[in-house]
Enzyme design. Structure first.
Site, PDB file in Angstrom:
ATOM      1  N   ASP A 315       0.696  -1.294  -0.564  1.00 54.90           N
ATOM      2  CA  ASP A 315      -0.273  -0.017   0.324  1.00 54.90           C
ATOM      3  C   ASP A 315       0.499   1.257  -0.013  1.00 54.90           C
ATOM      4  O   ASP A 315       0.871   2.309   0.792  1.00 54.90           O
ATOM      5  CB  ASP A 315      -0.702  -0.476   0.926  1.00 54.90           C
ATOM      6  CG  ASP A 315      -2.037   0.463   0.861  1.00 54.90           C
ATOM      7  OD1 ASP A 315      -1.637   1.383  -0.463  1.00 54.90           O
ATOM      8  OD2 ASP A 315      -2.807   1.195   1.902  1.00 54.90           O
ATOM      9  N   GLY A 334      -1.062   7.617   5.065  1.00 55.38           N
ATOM     10  CA  GLY A 334      -0.050   7.021   3.970  1.00 55.38           C
ATOM     11  C   GLY A 334       1.510   7.304   4.109  1.00 55.38           C
ATOM     12  O   GLY A 334       1.493   7.863   4.780  1.00 55.38           O
TER      13      GLY A 334
END
Length: 429
Positions: A315, A334
């Protein structure tokens, strides 16, 4: 150089459960011979190995004592800045970052601008065969109207996902009905943004102590339970993305025991960090879903080890220095990871002997490929060399100058890591 002879390397191949010391000869990107040490004159391929040794002027010799050779790694899903946010990551820099970390195939989420919701957008990837685009489920990833799934499938997508939660239950059911005949993976992220609210960390003692607005675990588990009911009724295979709670692991274990056609993946950082690590207030640990408690972490590890969870996903999500250098609660969620995952996971779990190297390669190569319904990378005589050479003892400092990614939003920034990919062969990809 027409040939490369890799000597005394530890070959890890989860497809046939190989873990042994060998010599490997690669010629024109094809594995030409694999021989155990010491080579015997009567074993097939020994003459090729001996001939390569004799013709040193045309053979590159690599002394790989203490190194590991394994199939190329496969990432289920990561994010590209291009198109739309090239300052974060381009397709070229994403591919370079993947190769630096040993990944020969990377699924790219459709969370771009514009979204990968039409065949014309999928065409951007023709120049990057290592990057495998996911096709958007809904137009613009807005969760309101289905894309033309048939056209996207014909354009060469690896599967269907929005990469963001789909809250519309009616649309979700239609997706599972319409996409089933297309025989492409469907990846869904159960996550209730209404329950998330303004939360920034997993709800619990640590979020209270550190002053973070909490995100309850049911923001993940409630939509997961509902999604599993859809799968039970429609029997459409589904991949569950971004599993992060102990309760989710329990629900998935029950689902697999019932024979539901589901696979699941865990983000790699959730195996290495917990809510206790948020005491640093490092904005690079602001993730979505948020880091779990130590109990969640142990459940995720156990879920991988007993087969409830199938794969580790990277990811990879790049953000610029300006975007991430803000207060924890204001940072976009993130972190990058393609170049860091293999050394960090090796040190955390293989070097400590919790996992065997074969297990790590199963979670990062064999089983992600199977979740994507792809032929897994392997190291076999006569096959294209889709593999990597990893030195677990090489130390290096993580910095913007040592990373191939355009961004450096990682909790390992300016820290030393042990382990680095020395060489990669990409096969036919």
């Amino acid at each position: 150089m027409t040939r490369t002879l890799i000597r005394q390397v530890r070959l890890i191949n989860p497809l046939d459960q190989t873990d042994r010391i060998v010599d490997i000869l690669v010629a024109k990107n094809i594995v030409e011979a694999i021989e155990p040490l010491p080579p015997r004159e009567d074993t097939p391929g020994t003459q090729k190995i001996n001939a390569a040794i004799a013709k040193t002027e045309s053979t590159e010799m690599i002394d790989a004592t203490g190194w590991v050779l394994g199939p190329g790694l496969v990432d289920l899903y990561s994010q590209s800045g291009e198109p739309g946010h090239e300052s974060r990551e381009t397709l070229k820099s994403l591919e370079h970052s993947a190769r630096a970390g040993g990944f020969t195939r990377v699924g790219v989420l459709p969370t771009t601008c514009p979204s990968l919701d039409a065949p014309a957008q999928i065409g951007l990837f023709q120049a990057y065969p290592h990057l495998l685009p996911w096709g958007a489920v809904t137009l613009g990833n807005q969760g309101q109207q289905l894309t033309d799934l048939t056209d996207l499938a014909a354009a060469g997508i690896v599967g269907f996902t929005d990469g963001v939660p789909i809250a519309n239950s009616v649309l979700l059911r239609r997706l599972l009905e319409y996409a089933h005949p297309l025989q492409r993976p469907i990846a869904l992220w159960p996550y209730d943004r209404i329950l998330v609210g303004h939360g920034t960390a997993r709800e619990g003692p640590d979020s209270i102590r550190l002053g973070f607005p909490g995100i309850p675990a049911i923001a993940e588990t409630a939509p997961l339970a509902a999604l599993l009911e859809f799968v039970a009724e429609l029997r459409t295979p589904v991949h569950i993305m971004r599993v992060s709670t102990a309760r989710s692991v329990a629900l998935l274990r029950q689902a697999k025991a019932r024979g539901l056609p589901v696979t699941a993946s865990v983000p790699w950082l959730h195996l290495l960090f917990t809510t206790q690590d948020l005491a640093t207030y490092d904005p690079n640990l602001r993730l979505e879903p948020p880091l779990g408690s130590p109990g969640d972490q142990q459940a995720l590890l156990t879920g991988l080890e007993d087969g409830t969870l199938d794969a580790i996903a990277i990811d990879h999500t790049a953000y610029t220095y300006e975007e991430k250098t803000v207060a924890f609660g204001n940072a976009p969620p993130g972190a990058i990871g393609l170049e860091l995952a293999l050394p960090a996971l090796w040190q955390a779990f293989v070097a400590t002997q919790r996992w065997q190297p074969l297990q790590l390669w199963q979670y990062l190569s064999l089983q992600p490929a199977q979740c994507l319904q792809l032929k897994p990378p392997t190291v076999e005589v006569g096959q294209p060399a889709e593999m990597l050479l990893f030195n677990p003892n090489q130390t290096w400092t993580v910095s913007p100058t040592t990373l191939q990614s355009r961004c450096a939003n990682t909790p390992w920034l300016h820290q030393t890591l042990h382990g680095r990919v020395e060489h990669i062969w990409s096969g036919r990809y």
